[in-house]
Write a protein that holds these residues in place. Structure first.
Motif, mmCIF file in Angstrom:
data_model
loop_
_atom_site.group_PDB
_atom_site.id
_atom_site.type_symbol
_atom_site.label_atom_id
_atom_site.label_comp_id
_atom_site.label_asym_id
_atom_site.label_seq_id
_atom_site.Cartn_x
_atom_site.Cartn_y
_atom_site.Cartn_z
ATOM 1 N N LEU A 154 41.788 43.662 32.032
ATOM 2 C CA LEU A 154 41.904 44.964 32.405
ATOM 3 C C LEU A 154 41.955 44.695 34.163
ATOM 4 O O LEU A 154 42.555 45.683 35.016
ATOM 5 N N ASP A 155 41.158 43.722 34.690
ATOM 6 C CA ASP A 155 41.100 43.512 36.054
ATOM 7 C C ASP A 155 42.644 43.139 36.634
ATOM 8 O O ASP A 155 42.815 43.348 37.828
ATOM 9 N N TRP A 156 43.360 42.543 35.764
ATOM 10 C CA TRP A 156 44.576 42.094 36.152
ATOM 11 C C TRP A 156 45.690 43.477 36.311
ATOM 12 O O TRP A 156 46.548 43.544 37.100
ATOM 13 N N VAL A 157 45.319 44.391 35.201
ATOM 14 C CA VAL A 157 46.301 45.563 34.982
ATOM 15 C C VAL A 157 45.773 46.522 35.714
ATOM 16 O O VAL A 157 46.514 47.455 36.264
ATOM 17 N N GLY A 158 44.509 46.824 35.557
ATOM 18 C CA GLY A 158 43.920 48.137 36.180
ATOM 19 C C GLY A 158 44.228 49.479 35.184
ATOM 20 O O GLY A 158 44.894 49.317 34.163
ATOM 21 N N PHE A 159 43.115 50.414 35.504
ATOM 22 C CA PHE A 159 43.146 51.530 34.560
ATOM 23 C C PHE A 159 42.786 52.900 35.547
ATOM 24 O O PHE A 159 41.619 52.989 36.132
ATOM 25 N N PRO A 160 43.829 53.773 35.736
ATOM 26 C CA PRO A 160 45.256 53.602 35.349
ATOM 27 C C PRO A 160 45.800 52.435 36.056
ATOM 28 O O PRO A 160 45.170 51.688 36.972
ATOM 29 N N PRO A 161 47.090 51.902 35.485
ATOM 30 C CA PRO A 161 47.697 50.748 35.842
ATOM 31 C C PRO A 161 47.795 50.643 37.447
ATOM 32 O O PRO A 161 48.297 51.685 38.154
ATOM 33 N N SER A 216 44.973 44.201 41.813
ATOM 34 C CA SER A 216 44.581 43.098 40.900
ATOM 35 C C SER A 216 43.617 42.092 41.943
ATOM 36 O O SER A 216 42.619 41.586 41.577
ATOM 37 N N THR A 217 44.435 41.688 42.955
ATOM 38 C CA THR A 217 43.981 40.795 43.747
ATOM 39 C C THR A 217 42.323 41.120 44.258
ATOM 40 O O THR A 217 41.315 40.173 44.236
ATOM 41 N N ASN A 218 42.475 42.278 44.845
ATOM 42 C CA ASN A 218 41.139 42.889 45.174
ATOM 43 C C ASN A 218 39.935 42.808 44.044
ATOM 44 O O ASN A 218 38.778 42.400 44.291
ATOM 45 N N ARG A 219 40.285 43.159 42.958
ATOM 46 C CA ARG A 219 39.262 43.128 41.624
ATOM 47 C C ARG A 219 38.787 41.794 41.429
ATOM 48 O O ARG A 219 37.722 41.302 41.082
ATOM 49 N N VAL A 220 39.952 40.821 41.503
ATOM 50 C CA VAL A 220 39.433 39.473 41.051
ATOM 51 C C VAL A 220 38.833 38.752 42.172
ATOM 52 O O VAL A 220 37.845 37.792 41.984
ATOM 53 N N MET A 221 39.225 38.919 43.304
ATOM 54 C CA MET A 221 38.299 38.352 44.702
ATOM 55 C C MET A 221 36.877 38.784 44.264
ATOM 56 O O MET A 221 36.007 37.837 44.688
ATOM 57 N N ALA A 222 36.445 39.981 43.877
ATOM 58 C CA ALA A 222 35.144 40.366 43.869
ATOM 59 C C ALA A 222 34.429 39.472 42.748
ATOM 60 O O ALA A 222 33.331 39.041 43.034
ATOM 61 N N ALA A 223 35.189 39.308 41.596
ATOM 62 C CA ALA A 223 34.781 38.452 40.470
ATOM 63 C C ALA A 223 34.200 37.100 41.161
ATOM 64 O O ALA A 223 33.277 36.330 40.767
ATOM 65 N N ILE A 224 35.485 36.557 41.750
ATOM 66 C CA ILE A 224 35.142 35.130 42.541
ATOM 67 C C ILE A 224 34.006 35.211 43.433
ATOM 68 O O ILE A 224 33.313 34.302 43.152
ATOM 69 N N ASP A 225 34.040 36.148 44.197
ATOM 70 C CA ASP A 225 32.651 36.167 45.155
ATOM 71 C C ASP A 225 31.321 36.149 44.595
ATOM 72 O O ASP A 225 30.173 35.561 44.751
ATOM 73 N N ARG A 226 31.205 36.893 43.485
ATOM 74 C CA ARG A 226 30.028 37.033 42.501
ATOM 75 C C ARG A 226 29.680 35.640 42.080
ATOM 76 O O ARG A 226 28.523 35.374 42.080
#
Length: 234
Positions: free
Chosen positions: A46-53, A58-68
């Motif tokens: 879902l981080d890659w696709v988003g909801f709603p799409p 996706s880059t912003n959502r995954v960067m947040a996970a990397i930073d954590r």
């Protein structure tokens, strides 16, 4: 082989892949270093696709996970520089994270806490729409000085040739490669053409006998057989 004084590692999943698929890579790496020093960024499909799409975010959502994940390892192993190991399109997300420039409103400052980026089958040159959003940003800000601060190793397999007149597998590879690069008549890891992963300023490494997709019963970058081919560059 064991790694002497290994740095903590954050594994970053590739586009449309999720963290659970990378436990096999964590297990393989744990043969070379303590398992508690290996984290997988908590990334979901879902981080890659988003909801709603909203794949453009996706880059912003995954960067947040990397930073954590980076911050958690920093806290657990203070004073040790983190190495990011990123698969496929996760590698371009990790590069944007390390550039410390605003991307669609988000910016992170890992600074010296991250010392190295190892990418596995990451296309830095592509004409695929959402991937190009990332690579255009990277080449807008990437300069030679970046590589004096961060070591970057771009690893890719060239096991599979693409050939529109060849076998079924070669025809499929041709179509995958052509979706990334202009020419499908090249070699790569079955999904990404090797040449698209070569990045000027990085250490570019080509390895054999590895596949791109993290699927069961394949020898992909994260399996024991795959890891042993690139572990020396960790």
């Amino acid at each position: 082989m064991t790694l002497t004084q290994p740095n903590p590692v954050v594994i970053v999943p590739g586009v449309l892949f999720w963290d659970g698929l990378y436990e096999v890579m964590r297990d393989a790496l744990s043969e070379y270093m303590p398992k508690e020093k290996i984290a997988i960024a908590p990334v979901s499909f879902l981080d890659w696709v988003g909801f709603p799409p909203s794949p453009e975010r996706s880059t912003n959502r995954v960067m947040a996970a990397i930073d954590r994940s980076v911050r958690a390892l920093q806290k657990q192993f203070p004073g040790e520089k983190v190495t990011i190991v990123a698969h496929s399109g996760g590698g371009t997300v990790a590069m944007i994270y390390l550039l410390e420039k605003p991307f669609q409103g988000d910016i992170y400052h890992p600074g010296e806490s991250v010392g190295k980026l190892v990418t596995l089958g990451t296309p830095f040159h592509t004409h695929e729409h959402y991937a190009k959003i990332k690579t255009d940003f990277i080449f807008r800000y990437l300069d030679r000085d970046f590589f004096s601060r961060k070591e970057v190793v771009s690893i890719v397999s060239d096991q599979y040739p693409g050939n529109l007149q060849g076998s079924v597998v070669e025809k499929m590879c041709f179509m995958f490669y052509k979706s990334v690069a202009e020419d499908g008549q090249v070699s790569g890891d079955g999904i990404v053409p090797a040449g698209s992963c070569y990045l000027e300023g990085a250490r570019n490494v080509t390895i054999p006998h590895v596949e791109h997709l993290p699927t069961p019963h394949t020898r992909w970058y994260g399996t024991k057989e795959g890891v042993e081919q690139w572990i020396q560059w960790l």
